[in-house]
Write a protein that holds these residues in place. Sequence first.
Motif, PDB file in Angstrom:
ATOM      1  N   SER A   1       0.823  -1.222   0.000  1.00 36.86           N
ATOM      2  CA  SER A   1       0.000   0.000   0.000  1.00 36.86           C
ATOM      3  C   SER A   1       0.849   1.260   0.000  1.00 36.86           C
ATOM      4  O   SER A   1       0.356   2.360  -0.255  1.00 36.86           O
ATOM      5  CB  SER A   1      -0.877   0.029   1.250  1.00 36.86           C
ATOM      6  OG  SER A   1      -0.067   0.009   2.418  1.00 36.86           O
ATOM      7  N   ASP A   2       2.142   1.118   0.318  1.00 36.45           N
ATOM      8  CA  ASP A   2       3.033   2.286   0.456  1.00 36.45           C
ATOM      9  C   ASP A   2       4.462   1.778   0.468  1.00 36.45           C
ATOM     10  O   ASP A   2       4.703   0.571   0.472  1.00 36.45           O
ATOM     11  CB  ASP A   2       2.718   3.046   1.761  1.00 36.45           C
ATOM     12  CG  ASP A   2       2.886   2.151   2.985  1.00 36.45           C
ATOM     13  OD1 ASP A   2       1.889   1.594   3.436  1.00 36.45           O
ATOM     14  OD2 ASP A   2       4.021   1.963   3.460  1.00 36.45           O
ATOM     15  N   LYS A   3       5.407   2.720   0.469  1.00 37.16           N
ATOM     16  CA  LYS A   3       6.812   2.301   0.416  1.00 37.16           C
ATOM     17  C   LYS A   3       7.538   2.603   1.723  1.00 37.16           C
ATOM     18  O   LYS A   3       8.747   2.776   1.757  1.00 37.16           O
ATOM     19  CB  LYS A   3       7.491   2.931  -0.798  1.00 37.16           C
ATOM     20  CG  LYS A   3       6.766   2.511  -2.100  1.00 37.16           C
ATOM     21  CD  LYS A   3       7.607   2.607  -3.329  1.00 37.16           C
ATOM     22  CE  LYS A   3       8.494   1.414  -3.461  1.00 37.16           C
ATOM     23  NZ  LYS A   3       9.252   1.342  -4.689  1.00 37.16           N
ATOM     24  N   ALA A   4       6.773   2.646   2.820  1.00 36.00           N
ATOM     25  CA  ALA A   4       7.330   2.821   4.172  1.00 36.00           C
ATOM     26  C   ALA A   4       8.203   4.071   4.306  1.00 36.00           C
ATOM     27  O   ALA A   4       9.067   4.145   5.179  1.00 36.00           O
ATOM     28  CB  ALA A   4       8.099   1.556   4.598  1.00 36.00           C
ATOM     29  N   ASN A   5       7.970   5.055   3.412  1.00 34.93           N
ATOM     30  CA  ASN A   5       8.780   6.279   3.416  1.00 34.93           C
ATOM     31  C   ASN A   5       7.942   7.487   3.870  1.00 34.93           C
ATOM     32  O   ASN A   5       6.864   7.318   4.436  1.00 34.93           O
ATOM     33  CB  ASN A   5       9.358   6.497   2.015  1.00 34.93           C
ATOM     34  CG  ASN A   5       8.254   6.531   0.958  1.00 34.93           C
ATOM     35  OD1 ASN A   5       7.073   6.696   1.292  1.00 34.93           O
ATOM     36  ND2 ASN A   5       8.622   6.370  -0.284  1.00 34.93           N
ATOM     37  N   ASP A   6       8.439   8.692   3.558  1.00 35.66           N
ATOM     38  CA  ASP A   6       7.750   9.922   3.988  1.00 35.66           C
ATOM     39  C   ASP A   6       6.283   9.993   3.559  1.00 35.66           C
ATOM     40  O   ASP A   6       5.477  10.654   4.189  1.00 35.66           O
ATOM     41  CB  ASP A   6       8.406  11.158   3.326  1.00 35.66           C
ATOM     42  CG  ASP A   6       9.828  11.307   3.779  1.00 35.66           C
ATOM     43  OD1 ASP A   6      10.208  10.591   4.707  1.00 35.66           O
ATOM     44  OD2 ASP A   6      10.548  12.155   3.193  1.00 35.66           O
ATOM     45  N   ASN A   7       5.980   9.344   2.446  1.00 38.93           N
ATOM     46  CA  ASN A   7       4.623   9.427   1.893  1.00 38.93           C
ATOM     47  C   ASN A   7       3.703   8.306   2.402  1.00 38.93           C
ATOM     48  O   ASN A   7       2.533   8.239   2.032  1.00 38.93           O
ATOM     49  CB  ASN A   7       4.710   9.341   0.361  1.00 38.93           C
ATOM     50  CG  ASN A   7       3.708  10.259  -0.299  1.00 38.93           C
ATOM     51  OD1 ASN A   7       3.438  11.340   0.218  1.00 38.93           O
ATOM     52  ND2 ASN A   7       3.122   9.807  -1.386  1.00 38.93           N
ATOM     53  N   ALA A   8       4.270   7.446   3.270  1.00 41.72           N
ATOM     54  CA  ALA A   8       3.576   6.199   3.622  1.00 41.72           C
ATOM     55  C   ALA A   8       2.187   6.423   4.214  1.00 41.72           C
ATOM     56  O   ALA A   8       1.241   5.719   3.863  1.00 41.72           O
ATOM     57  CB  ALA A   8       4.424   5.379   4.584  1.00 41.72           C
ATOM     58  N   THR A   9       2.044   7.409   5.095  1.00 43.58           N
ATOM     59  CA  THR A   9       0.754   7.570   5.788  1.00 43.58           C
ATOM     60  C   THR A   9      -0.352   7.917   4.793  1.00 43.58           C
ATOM     61  O   THR A   9      -1.471   7.436   4.915  1.00 43.58           O
ATOM     62  CB  THR A   9       0.830   8.659   6.880  1.00 43.58           C
ATOM     63  OG1 THR A   9       1.502   9.777   6.325  1.00 43.58           O
ATOM     64  CG2 THR A   9       1.586   8.192   8.088  1.00 43.58           C
ATOM     65  N   ILE A  10      -0.015   8.735   3.796  1.00 39.33           N
ATOM     66  CA  ILE A  10      -1.022   9.148   2.814  1.00 39.33           C
ATOM     67  C   ILE A  10      -1.384   7.973   1.906  1.00 39.33           C
ATOM     68  O   ILE A  10      -2.546   7.628   1.731  1.00 39.33           O
ATOM     69  CB  ILE A  10      -0.495  10.333   1.961  1.00 39.33           C
ATOM     70  CG1 ILE A  10      -0.216  11.518   2.879  1.00 39.33           C
ATOM     71  CG2 ILE A  10      -1.469  10.709   0.862  1.00 39.33           C
ATOM     72  CD1 ILE A  10       0.598  12.614   2.244  1.00 39.33           C
ATOM     73  N   ASP A  11      -0.347   7.316   1.333  1.00 41.77           N
ATOM     74  CA  ASP A  11      -0.586   6.199   0.422  1.00 41.77           C
ATOM     75  C   ASP A  11      -1.354   5.081   1.127  1.00 41.77           C
ATOM     76  O   ASP A  11      -2.298   4.517   0.592  1.00 41.77           O
ATOM     77  CB  ASP A  11       0.747   5.617  -0.077  1.00 41.77           C
ATOM     78  CG  ASP A  11       1.463   6.586  -1.002  1.00 41.77           C
ATOM     79  OD1 ASP A  11       0.791   7.458  -1.569  1.00 41.77           O
ATOM     80  OD2 ASP A  11       2.694   6.460  -1.124  1.00 41.77           O
ATOM     81  N   PHE A  12      -0.911   4.777   2.350  1.00 38.76           N
ATOM     82  CA  PHE A  12      -1.504   3.678   3.118  1.00 38.76           C
ATOM     83  C   PHE A  12      -3.012   3.872   3.291  1.00 38.76           C
ATOM     84  O   PHE A  12      -3.808   2.974   3.005  1.00 38.76           O
ATOM     85  CB  PHE A  12      -0.808   3.597   4.488  1.00 38.76           C
ATOM     86  CG  PHE A  12      -1.583   2.845   5.522  1.00 38.76           C
ATOM     87  CD1 PHE A  12      -1.534   1.463   5.563  1.00 38.76           C
ATOM     88  CD2 PHE A  12      -2.367   3.520   6.450  1.00 38.76           C
ATOM     89  CE1 PHE A  12      -2.271   0.770   6.513  1.00 38.76           C
ATOM     90  CE2 PHE A  12      -3.092   2.834   7.393  1.00 38.76           C
ATOM     91  CZ  PHE A  12      -3.047   1.449   7.421  1.00 38.76           C
ATOM     92  N   SER A  13      -3.423   5.035   3.743  1.00 35.73           N
ATOM     93  CA  SER A  13      -4.843   5.251   4.049  1.00 35.73           C
ATOM     94  C   SER A  13      -5.698   5.140   2.803  1.00 35.73           C
ATOM     95  O   SER A  13      -6.742   4.481   2.807  1.00 35.73           O
ATOM     96  CB  SER A  13      -5.064   6.626   4.675  1.00 35.73           C
ATOM     97  OG  SER A  13      -4.162   6.813   5.722  1.00 35.73           O
ATOM     98  N   ARG A  14      -5.248   5.771   1.722  1.00 33.93           N
ATOM     99  CA  ARG A  14      -6.047   5.740   0.492  1.00 33.93           C
ATOM    100  C   ARG A  14      -6.175   4.308  -0.027  1.00 33.93           C
ATOM    101  O   ARG A  14      -7.246   3.861  -0.390  1.00 33.93           O
ATOM    102  CB  ARG A  14      -5.380   6.600  -0.593  1.00 33.93           C
ATOM    103  CG  ARG A  14      -5.512   8.096  -0.338  1.00 33.93           C
ATOM    104  CD  ARG A  14      -4.647   8.884  -1.307  1.00 33.93           C
ATOM    105  NE  ARG A  14      -4.902   8.604  -2.701  1.00 33.93           N
ATOM    106  CZ  ARG A  14      -3.972   8.571  -3.661  1.00 33.93           C
ATOM    107  NH1 ARG A  14      -2.697   8.778  -3.365  1.00 33.93           N
ATOM    108  NH2 ARG A  14      -4.291   8.342  -4.910  1.00 33.93           N
TER     109      ARG A  14
END
Length: 244
Positions: free
Chosen positions: A212-225
Amino acid sequence: MIGIISAMQEEIQALLNELEHITTTKKGMREYYSGTLFNKNVVLVFSRWGKVASAATTTQLINDFNVEEIIFTGVAGGIKETLNIGDVVIGKHLYQHDLDARPFYNQFEIPILKNKYVATKNPKNLLKATEQFIGTYGDFISKTEANAFNITTPKAILGDIASGDQFISSIEKIKFLNDLLPSTTCVEMEGASVAQVCFEYSVPFSIIRIISDKANDNATIDFSRFANSIASNYALGILKNYFA
Ligand code: ADE
């Protein structure tokens, strides 16, 4: 009876929508939905996040629902460059990356079990089912949803998974995992505790992790969507092939 666990309601919703002849049992602040899914007797439950919650849920499934197999399905943060959002990892070895009882035990070692990981038994069957699903994923995921995450040709791999009671969203932590557990493909918060309980009770288990995400700075946004809109449709497609 096959037990199916996710950490969140969203990750199991599409399965719940397809479940027939439902009986609901409430235990330990969780609802267990028994019924038939693609003609198999299953019990669905979302454990909530983390290793304690998923271990408690797994133990309940084994002791009270007499399950002969457990499948965990959910999302994960990919930590290998080659893994993209929408790819799927089928667990091979499950590690607890936050388990560290040094100097009494080696780092990551599960006390008494004398091992750093628990291995799944027949991951190849599930890998095959996942590849079959990927061949038809357009039947389960709309074009709009796929485009929103740049999913074009998802892939499925067998890989090692690291679990811990932490949401990972930093390059430093990825580096820590790559250095100390270099075979890790993705990170999540439940698989290794499900694995440990299943191992202790001799119940076969599998872990499906959709990136769902790449465990990086953007993870929280990608994960939720991703978790909200796509994850459980993947699970539905994979299990349809696995149960066929
Ligand atoms: N599950 C999905 N993404 C995750 C991440 N980045 N860290 C831990 N668990 C996750």
